[in-house]
Design a protein around this motif. Structure first.
Motif, PDB file in Angstrom:
ATOM      1  N   PHE A   1       0.830  -1.195   0.000  1.00  0.00           N
ATOM      2  CA  PHE A   1       0.000   0.000   0.000  1.00  0.00           C
ATOM      3  C   PHE A   1       0.872   1.256   0.000  1.00  0.00           C
ATOM      4  O   PHE A   1       0.474   2.287  -0.556  1.00  0.00           O
ATOM      5  CB  PHE A   1      -0.976  -0.015   1.187  1.00  0.00           C
ATOM      6  CG  PHE A   1      -2.161  -0.890   0.928  1.00  0.00           C
ATOM      7  CD1 PHE A   1      -3.238  -0.418   0.199  1.00  0.00           C
ATOM      8  CD2 PHE A   1      -2.191  -2.196   1.384  1.00  0.00           C
ATOM      9  CE1 PHE A   1      -4.326  -1.235  -0.060  1.00  0.00           C
ATOM     10  CE2 PHE A   1      -3.271  -3.017   1.129  1.00  0.00           C
ATOM     11  CZ  PHE A   1      -4.338  -2.534   0.404  1.00  0.00           C
TER      12      PHE A   1
ATOM     13  N   LEU B   1       1.655   1.778  -3.556  1.00  0.00           N
ATOM     14  CA  LEU B   1       0.464   2.310  -4.231  1.00  0.00           C
ATOM     15  C   LEU B   1       0.326   3.805  -3.940  1.00  0.00           C
ATOM     16  O   LEU B   1       0.047   4.602  -4.847  1.00  0.00           O
ATOM     17  CB  LEU B   1      -0.769   1.557  -3.725  1.00  0.00           C
ATOM     18  CG  LEU B   1      -1.964   1.512  -4.664  1.00  0.00           C
ATOM     19  CD1 LEU B   1      -1.608   0.769  -5.931  1.00  0.00           C
ATOM     20  CD2 LEU B   1      -3.130   0.796  -3.977  1.00  0.00           C
ATOM     21  N   ALA B   2       0.550   4.175  -2.665  1.00  0.00           N
ATOM     22  CA  ALA B   2       0.445   5.582  -2.284  1.00  0.00           C
ATOM     23  C   ALA B   2       1.493   6.400  -3.018  1.00  0.00           C
ATOM     24  O   ALA B   2       1.223   7.499  -3.521  1.00  0.00           O
ATOM     25  CB  ALA B   2       0.622   5.724  -0.778  1.00  0.00           C
TER      26      ALA B   2
ATOM     27  N   LYS C   1       0.475   6.787  -6.644  1.00  0.00           N
ATOM     28  CA  LYS C   1      -0.651   7.720  -6.776  1.00  0.00           C
ATOM     29  C   LYS C   1      -0.192   9.152  -6.561  1.00  0.00           C
ATOM     30  O   LYS C   1      -0.640  10.064  -7.249  1.00  0.00           O
ATOM     31  CB  LYS C   1      -1.752   7.374  -5.763  1.00  0.00           C
ATOM     32  CG  LYS C   1      -2.519   6.126  -6.173  1.00  0.00           C
ATOM     33  CD  LYS C   1      -3.999   6.325  -5.992  1.00  0.00           C
ATOM     34  CE  LYS C   1      -4.745   5.148  -6.593  1.00  0.00           C
ATOM     35  NZ  LYS C   1      -6.129   5.457  -6.879  1.00  0.00           N
TER      36      LYS C   1
ATOM     37  N   GLU D   1      -5.596   8.724  -2.390  1.00  0.00           N
ATOM     38  CA  GLU D   1      -4.356   8.647  -1.624  1.00  0.00           C
ATOM     39  C   GLU D   1      -4.564   8.692  -0.120  1.00  0.00           C
ATOM     40  O   GLU D   1      -3.961   7.933   0.612  1.00  0.00           O
ATOM     41  CB  GLU D   1      -3.519   9.868  -1.951  1.00  0.00           C
ATOM     42  CG  GLU D   1      -2.440   9.686  -2.944  1.00  0.00           C
ATOM     43  CD  GLU D   1      -1.865  11.040  -3.244  1.00  0.00           C
ATOM     44  OE1 GLU D   1      -1.155  11.545  -2.382  1.00  0.00           O
ATOM     45  OE2 GLU D   1      -2.175  11.594  -4.318  1.00  0.00           O
TER      46      GLU D   1
ATOM     47  N   LEU E   1      -5.421   5.504   1.705  1.00  0.00           N
ATOM     48  CA  LEU E   1      -4.569   4.313   1.579  1.00  0.00           C
ATOM     49  C   LEU E   1      -4.056   3.752   2.901  1.00  0.00           C
ATOM     50  O   LEU E   1      -4.115   2.537   3.105  1.00  0.00           O
ATOM     51  CB  LEU E   1      -3.394   4.612   0.635  1.00  0.00           C
ATOM     52  CG  LEU E   1      -3.733   4.424  -0.845  1.00  0.00           C
ATOM     53  CD1 LEU E   1      -2.595   4.938  -1.709  1.00  0.00           C
ATOM     54  CD2 LEU E   1      -3.993   2.951  -1.143  1.00  0.00           C
ATOM     55  N   PRO E   2      -3.560   4.621   3.821  1.00  0.00           N
ATOM     56  CA  PRO E   2      -3.079   4.057   5.094  1.00  0.00           C
ATOM     57  C   PRO E   2      -4.174   3.291   5.831  1.00  0.00           C
ATOM     58  O   PRO E   2      -3.925   2.226   6.393  1.00  0.00           O
ATOM     59  CB  PRO E   2      -2.655   5.290   5.895  1.00  0.00           C
ATOM     60  CG  PRO E   2      -2.413   6.349   4.890  1.00  0.00           C
ATOM     61  CD  PRO E   2      -3.331   6.068   3.743  1.00  0.00           C
TER      62      PRO E   2
ATOM     63  N   ALA F   1      -4.653  -0.037   4.242  1.00  0.00           N
ATOM     64  CA  ALA F   1      -3.532  -0.912   4.576  1.00  0.00           C
ATOM     65  C   ALA F   1      -3.692  -1.499   5.970  1.00  0.00           C
ATOM     66  O   ALA F   1      -3.503  -2.702   6.175  1.00  0.00           O
ATOM     67  CB  ALA F   1      -2.220  -0.141   4.473  1.00  0.00           C
TER      68      ALA F   1
END
Lengths: 197, 211
Positions: free
Chosen positions: A180, A183-184, A187, B34, B37-38, B41
């Motif tokens: 992730f 991915l971040a 992005k 964005e 996302l954390p 995850a």
């Protein structure tokens, strides 16, 4: 202002995950497994859920390599079973918890026939007797005894291979964070190129 | 249970599951921003670890799915979270097959998303007490839907395969209660601490607000 806050929260979450993972390590996992070996004229083995103990009262079916059912039964309270089996081909042991958990194990070679049919030609011919005149124990008996001794060992090796290890769990969490994160990163690069602040 | 191994399902069922999962992954990744996302995850990691913890019940064994909670907190992003968790479990531990990834992701992720979506108007601005009850209902319905989908997928693959209703009931019953309790407490906590996690997404057209 908001980013340190988010980061602190993330740290807390990861920390509690790590604690959870550490607690999960000894007893865990989800998969039905079966291990069996041919001992004499019977197939003996054990069905268990990886990490959470024996699978009791589960249906066991023995099939030959053509798929024909030879015998069927259920496991005992300790997950063990012993079913009579005769035949020369491979024997496929299937355990089915009847809720979508199914496991198969193939006893390779000639299965129980290895113990019962191989000694016969040698017993019929003189060489085996001539080679070991002192041994009064028939070869078939020895093979049976060895099979009995080896079976639990083979079972342990098999169980060890599929056991759940802490480093794998922590590694998995690491993979997720990394994935992730990547991915971040991708992005943020894309939005950076687009001219967004 | 939800981790169906290789070699049980028929090809059309596997293909159907793969298509459904691929499409929903596409939707989810397109909507993913964005800032969220954390969170995705962390929830994916939670799912990965939580569904490894196993309790044996009678002839079978169960583990948490947390699908209701994932649907409430992540929405569509639950699909990638479940998918990543299942991929890692299949690779590391052999739980669930590789060919069945599509079907398994569909069975676990979609019910949670659906029920969370249906209940989102009720949980918006809810008091912690109401959030707990709504969360528990979403979790219980998600687990029940997953059970039905697993049974359906197995029956579609092989009509001769008999699902034992008794075993499914005794394995999913306690799981349903456990999930409801855990998700209820989690939702009550979230409603108190950061209520926007539970409902902001539904107000802002799929985007998760960052506090």
């Amino acid at each position: 202002m908001r980013y340190p806050e988010a980061r602190r929260r993330l740290c807390h979450a990861l920390l509690s995950l790590a604690i959870l993972a550490a607690m999960a390590a000894p007893a865990s996992a989800h998969r039905l497994k079966v291990f069996a070996s041919a001992i004499g004229d019977s197939i003996e083995g054990e069905a268990y859920f990886v990490g959470s103990g024996p699978a009791a009262g589960v249906a066991v079916t023995l099939r030959d390599d053509a798929g024909k059912v030879l015998t069927s039964g259920t496991t005992g309270a300790d997950g063990r079973f012993a079913l009579p089996a005769s035949g020369t081909g491979d024997i496929v042991v299937t355990v089915d918890a009847q809720d979508g958990h199914i496991a198969r194990f193939t006893i390779a070679g000639s299965g129980p026939a290895a113990a019962s049919s191989k000694p016969q030609p040698s017993a019929a011919g003189a060489p085996s007797a001539a080679l070991s005149p002192a041994a009064t124990v028939p070869l078939a008996e020895i093979e049976l005894a060895v099979a009995r001794k080896i079976a639990p060992l083979a079972e342990q090796v098999d169980a060890l291979q599929s056991s759940l290890r802490l480093q794998d769990i922590v590694g998995g969490v690491g993979y997720i964070v990394g994935l992730f994160g990547l991915l971040a990163f991708l992005k943020s690069r894309r939005s950076g190129k687009g001219g967004a602040p | 249970m939800a981790h169906i191994p290789d070699g049980i399902l028929s090809i059309p069922v596997l293909a159907g599951g793969a298509v459904v999962t691929a499409v929903s992954l596409g939707i989810a990744l397109k909507r993913l921003d964005e800032d969220s996302l954390p969170r995705v995850a962390v929830v994916a990691a939670l799912f990965f670890v939580a569904s490894l913890i196993n309790v044996s019940i009678g002839p079978t064994s169960v583990h948490l799915l947390l699908s209701g909670l994932m649907g409430l907190v992540l929405g569509w992003a639950a699909v990638p979270a479940v998918f990543v968790g299942l991929v890692l479990q299949a690779i590391f531990f052999g739980f669930g097959g590789v060919t069945t990834l599509g079907v398994n992701t569909m069975n676990i992720a979609l019910p949670g998303i659906l029920w969370a979506f249906l209940f989102s108007p009720v949980i918006a601005d809810a008091t912690p007490r109401r959030a707990a009850f709504v969360g528990a209902a979403v979790a219980a319905l998600s687990v029940a839907s997953t059970a039905v989908m697993v049974a359906l997928v197995l029956t579609l693959s092989d009509t001769a395969y008999t699902i034992s209703a008794r075993i499914v009931l005794i394995s999913y019953g306690p799981l349903l209660v456990g999930e409801a309790v855990i998700t209820g407490f989690a939702c009550a906590f979230l409603a108190r601490v950061s209520p926007e996690m539970l409902w902001a997404r539904h107000r802002r057209g799929g985007k998760i607000a960052v506090s």
